[in-house]
Design a protein around this motif. Structure first.
Motif, PDB file in Angstrom:
ATOM      1  N   ASP A 231       0.821  -1.215   0.000  1.00 48.96           N
ATOM      2  CA  ASP A 231       0.000   0.000   0.000  1.00 48.96           C
ATOM      3  C   ASP A 231       0.855   1.265   0.000  1.00 48.96           C
ATOM      4  OD1 ASP A 231       0.673  -1.025   2.638  1.00 48.96           O
ATOM      5  OD2 ASP A 231      -0.398   0.713   3.435  1.00 48.96           O
ATOM      6  N   LEU A 232       2.174   1.132   0.234  1.00 39.85           N
ATOM      7  CA  LEU A 232       3.072   2.283   0.202  1.00 39.85           C
ATOM      8  C   LEU A 232       3.556   2.617  -1.206  1.00 39.85           C
ATOM      9  CD1 LEU A 232       5.345   1.647   3.339  1.00 39.85           C
ATOM     10  CD2 LEU A 232       3.349   3.133   3.163  1.00 39.85           C
ATOM     11  N   LEU A 233       3.334   1.744  -2.171  1.00 42.83           N
ATOM     12  CA  LEU A 233       3.806   1.996  -3.533  1.00 42.83           C
ATOM     13  C   LEU A 233       3.085   3.210  -4.118  1.00 42.83           C
ATOM     14  CD1 LEU A 233       4.032  -1.651  -4.935  1.00 42.83           C
ATOM     15  CD2 LEU A 233       5.920  -0.159  -4.247  1.00 42.83           C
ATOM     16  N   PRO A 234       3.744   3.940  -5.020  1.00 42.72           N
ATOM     17  CA  PRO A 234       3.141   5.146  -5.594  1.00 42.72           C
ATOM     18  C   PRO A 234       1.779   4.880  -6.217  1.00 42.72           C
ATOM     19  CG  PRO A 234       5.463   5.043  -6.146  1.00 42.72           C
ATOM     20  CD  PRO A 234       5.125   3.735  -5.486  1.00 42.72           C
ATOM     21  N   LYS A 235       0.945   5.877  -6.203  1.00 40.02           N
ATOM     22  CA  LYS A 235      -0.403   5.783  -6.748  1.00 40.02           C
ATOM     23  C   LYS A 235      -0.342   5.429  -8.231  1.00 40.02           C
ATOM     24  CE  LYS A 235      -4.782   8.304  -6.715  1.00 40.02           C
ATOM     25  NZ  LYS A 235      -5.439   9.587  -6.355  1.00 40.02           N
ATOM     26  N   GLY A 236      -1.235   4.523  -8.643  1.00 38.08           N
ATOM     27  CA  GLY A 236      -1.280   4.123 -10.040  1.00 38.08           C
ATOM     28  C   GLY A 236      -0.388   2.944 -10.378  1.00 38.08           C
ATOM     29  N   THR A 237       0.322   2.398  -9.403  1.00 31.11           N
ATOM     30  CA  THR A 237       1.219   1.260  -9.658  1.00 31.11           C
ATOM     31  C   THR A 237       0.407   0.027 -10.053  1.00 31.11           C
ATOM     32  OG1 THR A 237       2.894   2.076  -8.115  1.00 31.11           O
ATOM     33  CG2 THR A 237       2.950  -0.268  -8.644  1.00 31.11           C
ATOM     34  N   ASP A 238       0.840  -0.645 -11.110  1.00 31.08           N
ATOM     35  CA  ASP A 238       0.206  -1.884 -11.562  1.00 31.08           C
ATOM     36  C   ASP A 238       0.858  -3.053 -10.819  1.00 31.08           C
ATOM     37  OD1 ASP A 238      -0.839  -4.076 -12.854  1.00 31.08           O
ATOM     38  OD2 ASP A 238      -0.586  -3.267 -14.877  1.00 31.08           O
ATOM     39  N   LEU A 239       0.085  -3.697  -9.931  1.00 31.40           N
ATOM     40  CA  LEU A 239       0.648  -4.791  -9.139  1.00 31.40           C
ATOM     41  C   LEU A 239       0.980  -6.012  -9.985  1.00 31.40           C
ATOM     42  CD1 LEU A 239      -1.385  -4.666  -5.811  1.00 31.40           C
ATOM     43  CD2 LEU A 239       0.857  -3.707  -6.320  1.00 31.40           C
ATOM     44  N   ASN A 240       0.397  -6.132 -11.178  1.00 29.23           N
ATOM     45  CA  ASN A 240       0.779  -7.229 -12.072  1.00 29.23           C
ATOM     46  C   ASN A 240       2.241  -7.106 -12.481  1.00 29.23           C
ATOM     47  OD1 ASN A 240      -1.789  -8.816 -12.699  1.00 29.23           O
ATOM     48  ND2 ASN A 240      -2.460  -6.726 -13.069  1.00 29.23           N
ATOM     49  N   CYS A 241       2.655  -5.877 -12.777  1.00 29.47           N
ATOM     50  CA  CYS A 241       4.057  -5.650 -13.145  1.00 29.47           C
ATOM     51  C   CYS A 241       4.976  -5.859 -11.947  1.00 29.47           C
ATOM     52  CB  CYS A 241       4.227  -4.235 -13.699  1.00 29.47           C
ATOM     53  SG  CYS A 241       3.287  -3.888 -15.201  1.00 29.47           S
ATOM     54  N   VAL A 242       4.557  -5.359 -10.786  1.00 28.22           N
ATOM     55  CA  VAL A 242       5.384  -5.503  -9.579  1.00 28.22           C
ATOM     56  C   VAL A 242       5.509  -6.974  -9.198  1.00 28.22           C
ATOM     57  CG1 VAL A 242       5.562  -4.940  -7.130  1.00 28.22           C
ATOM     58  CG2 VAL A 242       4.803  -3.203  -8.746  1.00 28.22           C
TER      59      VAL A 242
END
Length: 568
Positions: A231-242
């Motif tokens: 939940d700390l990742l920048p806004k708009g981050t695609d969790l599929n890529c992460v």
């Protein structure tokens, strides 16, 4: 056959009433054996039958003698039997000795604080595990020591920053002062047991919190990898890529990872998937939550129990006495046993493994909260930020980009830029409380000596700055890039965050610039405190732009089978 020519006798060793007793061997009962032997030669008379000259075969070796004193087949049988029994006894004793030498599992017989796992004691008020004598006596009388919270944990629960681990924040010490090596030793028994390991990694400090020597602790036990704080990742981050990025990085470490889960203990994202995987893979084994200090183990266990309590009454009861959550490294000082499973097996919260190469190991206790991001990360790009004229950079000509400038990230990181493109951009992801300043490299040393502890914090305050060791670790980076359409790499600072290096930022590129420039090299010099580590890694695809430039690697069938699956 004449009765006087053949004698029939029983060996006394074979009779049940005359068996020989051996104190190390069980008594043996043998049935009487009929033995035919040649009688002693006598002078033949005229009345004797010619059969008296008949000799019966004798299979005994000549070296063993003849006559009544020679060993009979019964003697040899018993001797062979005793030898076999002696060998069995030696093998059994050898196995018992090996079992005794095996490291023992941490005993739960000693009463410990349910908040931190430290043994309860009544003699050292400043040490972990302290309980006043009156409370201790009363709880012991009513068999309620498992419900006791020590004095240190009470302070931690009210926001006080008190560490009890050597090298982490100036704890004054005491009889129960614990060193980081001792905490690691408390986990050494894991590699000898059949257990399920749930290993936690902080997404904001992925490389610094991964535990490079996790095999020494987990052994060959299967691992469920849980990535916390997504939940700390920048806004708009695609969790599929992460998720794909995390699996790619994990596969290179060649661990026995069953699955990867992206989770947030705060928003409960991904926790249900971890619960399902634990129930599937537990198979009656104990479950150990393993990770570095401050990775979020206690918060994860709280979220785990909260979700499990919906269907499991045992987990619901365990919610009453949960481990303490704190930003202090070394909150948990011993394995905490939690009865969380209805079908057998225990859940263990373990002490955080302290890594000397993280920033938390070099700053004072009061500065620890500044290192922990409290809200969603927002990248701070340079050179687009407005730099105040106070630090001497206002109005400077930056047509050459960042070349010959130095960037300070608080008092903990300095980056000297010696060779980059005019449009190169550095984006900082980390705690918002750490300010970024830019000065000419020629003035960087003087600026740091003047402003450390004042503008450049942590360390906070001139008094702490006087005891500060400075930025003694220096690493020169030659970063090669193949395309300006995507970031070249991340420079991760252990225990702090990371800096994304973009060879040519889109918003800085002019319309007449050569956008087809495909390859090149960037030169940076990074300064950090000793012994903090610097990692150069493939860029993490964060923010809205991450999904645009991230490229999935084509996998072979064999790679696809071996790679762990990821969930969120």
């Amino acid at each position: 056959m004449a009765p006087e020519t053949i004698s029939t006798f029983f060996s006394p060793l074979t009779l049940p009433n005359n068996s020989i007793f051996n104190p190390r061997l069980p008594s043996t009962y043998a049935k009487p054996i009929l033995i035919l032997c040649r009688a002693p030669q006598r002078q033949q008379t005229n009345n004797e039958s010619p059969l008296s000259n008949t000799q019966l075969p004798d299979s005994r070796p000549g070296t063993e003698g003849t006559g009544a004193a020679a060993p009979t087949p019964g003697d040899r049988f018993l001797e062979r039997h005793r030898s076999f029994e002696a060998v069995k006894l030696l093998v059994k004793e050898s196995k018992k000795k090996k079992k005794r030498e095996k490291p023992l599992k941490v005993s739960s017989a000693v009463a410990c604080c349910y908040g931190c796992g430290a043994p309860l004691q009544t003699s050292e008020p400043d040490a972990p595990g302290y309980v006043d004598m009156e409370t201790y006596t009363l709880k012991k009388k009513h068999h309620q020591l498992k419900s006791v919270l020590c004095g240190r944990c009470r302070l931690l629960s009210h926001g006080h920053m008190i560490t009890a681990v050597g090298g982490n924040g100036g704890y004054s010490g005491g009889k129960q002062f614990i060193m980081a090596e001792q905490l690691r030793e408390k986990l050494s028994h894991l590699r000898h047991e059949k257990a399920l390991i749930v290993k936690l990694v902080d997404i904001a400090d992925f490389n610094g919190s991964f535990l490079a020597r996790v095999r020494d602790l987990a052994g060959a036990n299967p691992i469920i990898l849980v990535v916390t704080k997504v939940d700390l990742l920048p806004k708009g981050t695609d969790l599929n890529c992460v998720g794909d990025w995390v699996v790619e990085a994990t596969t290179k470490k060649k661990l026995n990872v069953l699955s990867v889960h992206l989770t947030s203990s705060k928003s409960m994202v991904g926790i249900a998937g971890v619960v399902s995987e634990i129930q599937k893979e537990k198979k009656g084994r104990d479950v150990y939550i393993l990770g570095s200090a401050n990775v979020g183990k206690s918060a994860f266990i709280t979220a785990l129990l909260k979700l499990m309590a919906q269907k499991d009454p045992v987990a619901a009861a365990a919610q009453r006495y949960k481990p303490i959550q704190s930003a202090v490294p070394g909150t948990t000082l011993g394995p905490i046993q939690i009865n969380a499973f209805l079908g057998g097996g225990k859940l263990y919260d373990t002490p955080g493994v302290h890594l000397h190469h993280r920033q938390a190991s070099v700053v004072q206790t009061e500065d620890l909260p500044a290192l922990a991001p409290q809200s969603r990360l927002r990248g701070q790009p340079f050179p687009n930020l407005q730099v105040s004229s106070e630090n001497g950079t206002g109005g400077m000509d930056r047509s050459n980009g960042l070349n010959d400038f130095s960037l300070f990230w608080g008092g903990l990181v300095r980056i000297d830029v010696s060779k980059v493109l005019p449009e190169t951009c550095l984006t900082f992801y980390g705690p918002k409380s750490l300010q970024i300043y830019m000065v000419p490299t020629d003035d960087a040393d003087e600026f740091y000596q003047k402003e450390v502890g004042v503008l450049l914090t942590p360390p906070t305050g001139k008094q702490k700055a006087d005891d500060w060791q400075g930025l003694k670790t220096v690493r020169q980076l030659e970063i090669k890039f193949e395309s300006v359409q995507r970031p070249a790499c991340d420079v991760a600072i252990s225990g702090l965050g990371w800096i994304t290096v973009e060879p040519k930022s889109k918003w800085l590129s002019s319309s007449d610039s050569n956008s087809e420039e495909a390859a090149g090299e960037l030169h940076l010099t990074v300064h950090v405190p000793k012994p903090v580590e610097i990692f150069v890694r493939p860029p993490m695809p964060v923010g809205k732009s991450g999904a645009e430039w991230y490229q999935y690697r084509e996998l072979t069938e064999k790679e696809d089978e071996v790679r762990p699956k990821w969930y969120f």
